[in-house]
Design an enzyme around this catalytic site. Structure first.
Site, PDB file in Angstrom:
ATOM      1  N   ALA A  73     -22.447  12.000  27.587  1.00 55.20           N
ATOM      2  CA  ALA A  73     -21.365  11.698  28.530  1.00 55.20           C
ATOM      3  C   ALA A  73     -20.091  12.473  28.194  1.00 55.20           C
ATOM      4  O   ALA A  73     -19.287  12.759  29.082  1.00 55.20           O
ATOM      5  CB  ALA A  73     -21.099  10.199  28.561  1.00 55.20           C
ATOM      6  N   THR A  74     -19.888  12.827  26.936  1.00 58.58           N
ATOM      7  CA  THR A  74     -18.710  13.632  26.589  1.00 58.58           C
ATOM      8  C   THR A  74     -18.755  14.960  27.334  1.00 58.58           C
ATOM      9  O   THR A  74     -17.782  15.368  27.982  1.00 58.58           O
ATOM     10  CB  THR A  74     -18.663  13.880  25.068  1.00 58.58           C
ATOM     11  OG1 THR A  74     -18.560  12.620  24.405  1.00 58.58           O
ATOM     12  CG2 THR A  74     -17.471  14.747  24.684  1.00 58.58           C
ATOM     13  N   ASN A 153     -15.230   0.748  27.654  1.00 58.25           N
ATOM     14  CA  ASN A 153     -16.026   0.663  26.418  1.00 58.25           C
ATOM     15  C   ASN A 153     -15.437  -0.280  25.384  1.00 58.25           C
ATOM     16  O   ASN A 153     -16.148  -0.804  24.541  1.00 58.25           O
ATOM     17  CB  ASN A 153     -16.230   2.055  25.820  1.00 58.25           C
ATOM     18  CG  ASN A 153     -14.938   2.820  25.648  1.00 58.25           C
ATOM     19  OD1 ASN A 153     -14.198   3.026  26.600  1.00 58.25           O
ATOM     20  ND2 ASN A 153     -14.648   3.225  24.436  1.00 58.25           N
ATOM     21  N   GLN A 181     -21.021   3.262  29.848  1.00 60.11           N
ATOM     22  CA  GLN A 181     -21.193   1.887  29.368  1.00 60.11           C
ATOM     23  C   GLN A 181     -21.850   0.979  30.401  1.00 60.11           C
ATOM     24  O   GLN A 181     -21.980  -0.223  30.159  1.00 60.11           O
ATOM     25  CB  GLN A 181     -19.818   1.292  29.002  1.00 60.11           C
ATOM     26  CG  GLN A 181     -19.190   1.873  27.767  1.00 60.11           C
ATOM     27  CD  GLN A 181     -19.852   1.412  26.481  1.00 60.11           C
ATOM     28  OE1 GLN A 181     -20.514   0.377  26.432  1.00 60.11           O
ATOM     29  NE2 GLN A 181     -19.681   2.175  25.426  1.00 60.11           N
ATOM     30  N   SER A 201     -25.114   8.607  29.844  1.00 60.34           N
ATOM     31  CA  SER A 201     -25.577   8.983  28.513  1.00 60.34           C
ATOM     32  C   SER A 201     -26.841   8.197  28.199  1.00 60.34           C
ATOM     33  O   SER A 201     -27.052   7.114  28.743  1.00 60.34           O
ATOM     34  CB  SER A 201     -24.467   8.634  27.511  1.00 60.34           C
ATOM     35  OG  SER A 201     -24.888   8.934  26.205  1.00 60.34           O
ATOM     36  N   ALA A 202     -27.699   8.725  27.331  1.00 61.90           N
ATOM     37  CA  ALA A 202     -28.929   7.999  26.991  1.00 61.90           C
ATOM     38  C   ALA A 202     -28.713   6.983  25.875  1.00 61.90           C
ATOM     39  O   ALA A 202     -29.253   5.877  25.911  1.00 61.90           O
ATOM     40  CB  ALA A 202     -30.023   8.985  26.588  1.00 61.90           C
ATOM     41  N   HIS A 203     -27.870   7.329  24.872  1.00 63.15           N
ATOM     42  CA  HIS A 203     -27.885   6.511  23.652  1.00 63.15           C
ATOM     43  C   HIS A 203     -27.161   5.171  23.759  1.00 63.15           C
ATOM     44  O   HIS A 203     -27.246   4.345  22.858  1.00 63.15           O
ATOM     45  CB  HIS A 203     -27.365   7.317  22.447  1.00 63.15           C
ATOM     46  CG  HIS A 203     -25.880   7.484  22.364  1.00 63.15           C
ATOM     47  ND1 HIS A 203     -25.091   6.620  21.620  1.00 63.15           N
ATOM     48  CD2 HIS A 203     -25.049   8.396  22.893  1.00 63.15           C
ATOM     49  CE1 HIS A 203     -23.821   7.032  21.711  1.00 63.15           C
ATOM     50  NE2 HIS A 203     -23.778   8.106  22.477  1.00 63.15           N
ATOM     51  N   CYS A 325     -14.872   6.079  18.657  1.00 67.79           N
ATOM     52  CA  CYS A 325     -14.241   7.389  18.773  1.00 67.79           C
ATOM     53  C   CYS A 325     -12.820   7.375  18.238  1.00 67.79           C
ATOM     54  O   CYS A 325     -12.235   8.397  17.948  1.00 67.79           O
ATOM     55  CB  CYS A 325     -14.227   7.833  20.225  1.00 67.79           C
ATOM     56  SG  CYS A 325     -13.557   6.585  21.312  1.00 67.79           S
TER      57      CYS A 325
HETATM   58  C1  PLP Z   1     -20.020   6.600  24.524  1.00 67.15           C
HETATM   59  C2  PLP Z   1     -19.165   6.951  25.677  1.00 67.15           C
HETATM   60  C3  PLP Z   1     -18.915   8.284  26.020  1.00 67.15           C
HETATM   61  C4  PLP Z   1     -19.472   9.432  25.217  1.00 67.15           C
HETATM   62  O1  PLP Z   1     -20.835   9.546  25.431  1.00 67.15           O
HETATM   63  P1  PLP Z   1     -21.711  10.489  24.450  1.00 67.15           P
HETATM   64  O2  PLP Z   1     -23.038  10.535  25.152  1.00 67.15           O
HETATM   65  O3  PLP Z   1     -21.744   9.792  23.142  1.00 67.15           O
HETATM   66  O4  PLP Z   1     -21.054  11.812  24.404  1.00 67.15           O
HETATM   67  C5  PLP Z   1     -18.116   8.538  27.103  1.00 67.15           C
HETATM   68  N1  PLP Z   1     -17.580   7.545  27.818  1.00 67.15           N
HETATM   69  C6  PLP Z   1     -17.781   6.263  27.514  1.00 67.15           C
HETATM   70  C7  PLP Z   1     -17.168   5.202  28.349  1.00 67.15           C
HETATM   71  C8  PLP Z   1     -18.575   5.919  26.432  1.00 67.15           C
HETATM   72  O5  PLP Z   1     -18.756   4.645  26.116  1.00 67.15           O
END
Ligand code: PLP
Length: 375
Positions: A73-74, A153, A181, A201-203, A325
Site C-alpha cells: 500500500a505504500t 490505522n 486497513q 495491501s496483502a499483509h 510506522c
Molecule cells: C499498513 C498500511 C499502509 C502501508 O502498507 P504496506 O503494504 O505495508 O506498504 C498504508 N496505509 C495504511 C492505512 C496502512 O495501515
C-alpha cells in the site's frame, strides 16, 4: 512466545492455507516469468497471476483489469498521488487530504507540496472523523485529487467514502482511498462507489508482506503516470517482473477474507466489545475515536494516569503505543494530536487490535494483564 499478540493492525500472520497456495508457486516445479508467455513455464505463471487478480478484484467489487500489482500500500499510495499530479492538467494543482492519514500518504503529499501542489489538510473533530461536509467545503474548481483513508490505522474509525465520493465526483475531481486497513473487515463494492483509485495491501489481511495493489478505475486510467519504468508491465503503470508467489498469496488471502468476513467480523466484534468494556471500567481510561463509526478490530485507548507508560506491557502484550510506522521516531502520534489529545496523553495511549487468530482465552488473559497493570 508467551507474549499475546494484539497488534493485527501492524501486520497479520500469513494464513496457513495461503502459505500452502504460495508454496505451489515456488521451487523448480513452478518458476516461470509471467511475462514469458511464449512457453508453458511462463504461461503457467501468467495463469496464476491472472487468477489472483480476479480474486483480489472480487473482494473489492472491481474488474480484474482495474487491479495493478505493486509492492504494497505504500507504493500504491505513492503511485496514486505522484502519478496523478505528474499528469496534472494546466490549472488543476490542488489536493485535499487530512492530517490523520498514514505516513505513506502524508509524506507523498509533502513531497508534492514541495513541487508546488497546493494542499488543503483537513483536521478531524475530536471523534477522529473526516466529515463529508468538510470535504465538500474544501473542494475548489482547481481540485484535482482528494485522498482519504477508509479505515484509520490507529483508531479503527471509518470514513464515509460513499458520500464523500459523490461530492468529489460532482466537482470533477478524482478520489483516492487508502483501504489497507479495510480489506476483509468491511464490505467494499467499488462498482457502486465514486472512488477512482484505491490502495490495498496483502499483509494486513493474512497474506504475505511485500505485495499489494492499486485499483485504477476507468475514469482515472488515463490520468495516472507510472512511477517505476522498465518494460511496461501492468498496462504500463508499474514495471518489474511480477512476484508470482506473492501475488498468488494475496489472491488466496483475499478469497479467504471474502468467504469468511461476515462470520469473522461478528466473532471479533464480540471479543472487542468485551475487552473495550473491561478497559472502560478502569479509572482514567478513555476510548479514542468515534465509538460507533468504526470497525471492531482496532481499539485505541488513552490512559490518563501519573507516569503511565505503555512499555509496562512489553513481554506480556504485543500492542502498539503508536502506529508501527511512527514508533521508529518515538514522537507522539500525529493522529492522536489531531484529535486534540495533549502530547503526554497521546504518548499514554495504546492501540489494541484483534484478528483471525485471537481467541476467547487470549482476550481473557489480556484483560487480566490490563487489570493488573491499570486497576
Ligand atoms: C499498513 C498500511 C499502509 C502501508 O502498507 P504496506 O503494504 O505495508 O506498504 C498504508 N496505509 C495504511 C492505512 C496502512 O495501515
Amino acid at each position: 512466545m508467551s507474549e499475546l499478540y494484539f497488534d493485527y493492525a501492524a501486520t497479520t500472520p500469513i494464513d496457513d492455507r495461503v502459505v500452502a497456495d504460495m508454496l505451489v508457486h515456488m521451487g523448480q516445479r513452478a518458476f516461470g516469468n509471467p511475462a514469458s508467455t511464449s512457453h508453458q513455464h511462463g504461461q503457467h505463471a501468467r495463469q496464476a497471476v491472472e487468477q489472483a487478480r480476479g480474486q483480489v478484484a472480487a473482494l473489492i467489487g472491481a474488474q480484474a483489469n482495474q487491479v495493478v500489482w505493486t509492492s504494497g500500500a505504500t507504493e500504491s499510495n505513492n503511485l496514486a498521488l505522484k502519478g496523478v499530479f505528474a499528469k496534472a492538467p494546466a490549472g488543476r494543482r490542488h489536493l485535499v487530504t487530512s492530517c490523520i492519514e498514514h505516513k505513506a500518504v502524508i509524506d507523498s503529499v509533502r513531497q508534492l507540496e514541495q513541487q508546488g501542489v497546493e494542499v488543503t489538510w483537513l483536521r478531524p473533530g475530536a471523534d477522529g472523523l473526516i466529515h463529508p461536509e468538510a470535504v465538500a467545503d474544501a473542494l475548489r474548481d482547481d481540485t484535482l485529487l482528494v485522498s482519504l483513508m477508509l479505515v484509520n490505522n490507529e483508531l479503527g474509525t471509518l470514513t464515509d467514502i460513499r458520500r464523500i465520493g459523490e461530492r468529489v465526483r460532482e466537482r470533477g475531481a478524482l478520489f483516492h482511498v487508502d483501504a489497507a486497513q479495510a480489506t476483509g473487515k468491511v464490505a467494499i463494492d467499488l462498482s457502486s462507489l465514486a472512488v477512482d483509485l484505491m490502495s490495498i495491501s496483502a499483509h494486513k489481511t493474512y497474506g504475505p508482506k511485500g505485495i499489494g495493489a492499486l485499483y485504477v478505475g476507468d475514469r482515472a486510467r488515463a490520468q495516472v503516470e507510472a512511477q517505476i519504468h522498465g518494460g511496461g508491465h501492468e498496462q504500463g503503470l508499474r514495471s518489474g517482473t511480477l512476484a508470482t508467489h506473492q501475488i498468488v498469496g494475496m489472491g488466496s488471502a483475499y478469497a479467504l477474507a471474502g468467504a469468511e468476513m461476515v462470520e469473522e467480523s461478528a466473532r471479533i466484534q464480540a471479543l472487542s466489545n468485551r475487552l473495550r468494556d473491561a478497559m472502560l471500567a478502569l479509572p482514567g481510561v478513555a476510548l479514542n475515536g468515534d465509538p460507533a463509526q468504526r470497525i471492531p478490530h482496532t481499539l485505541n485507548f488513552s490512559i490518563d494516569r501519573f507516569a503511565f507508560s505503555p512499555a509496562v506491557f512489553s513481554g506480556r502484550l504485543a500492542l502498539s503505543s503508536t502506529s508501527a510506522c511512527n514508533s521508529a521516531s518515538n514522537a507522539p502520534s500525529h493522529v492522536l494530536l489531531a484529535l486534540g489529545l495533549n502530547p503526554m496523553l497521546a504518548n499514554q495511549s495504546v492501540r489494541i487490535s484483534f484478528g483471525r487468530f485471537t481467541t476467547n482465552e487470549d482476550v481473557d488473559q489480556a484483560i487480566e494483564v490490563l487489570r493488573q497493570v491499570l486497576a
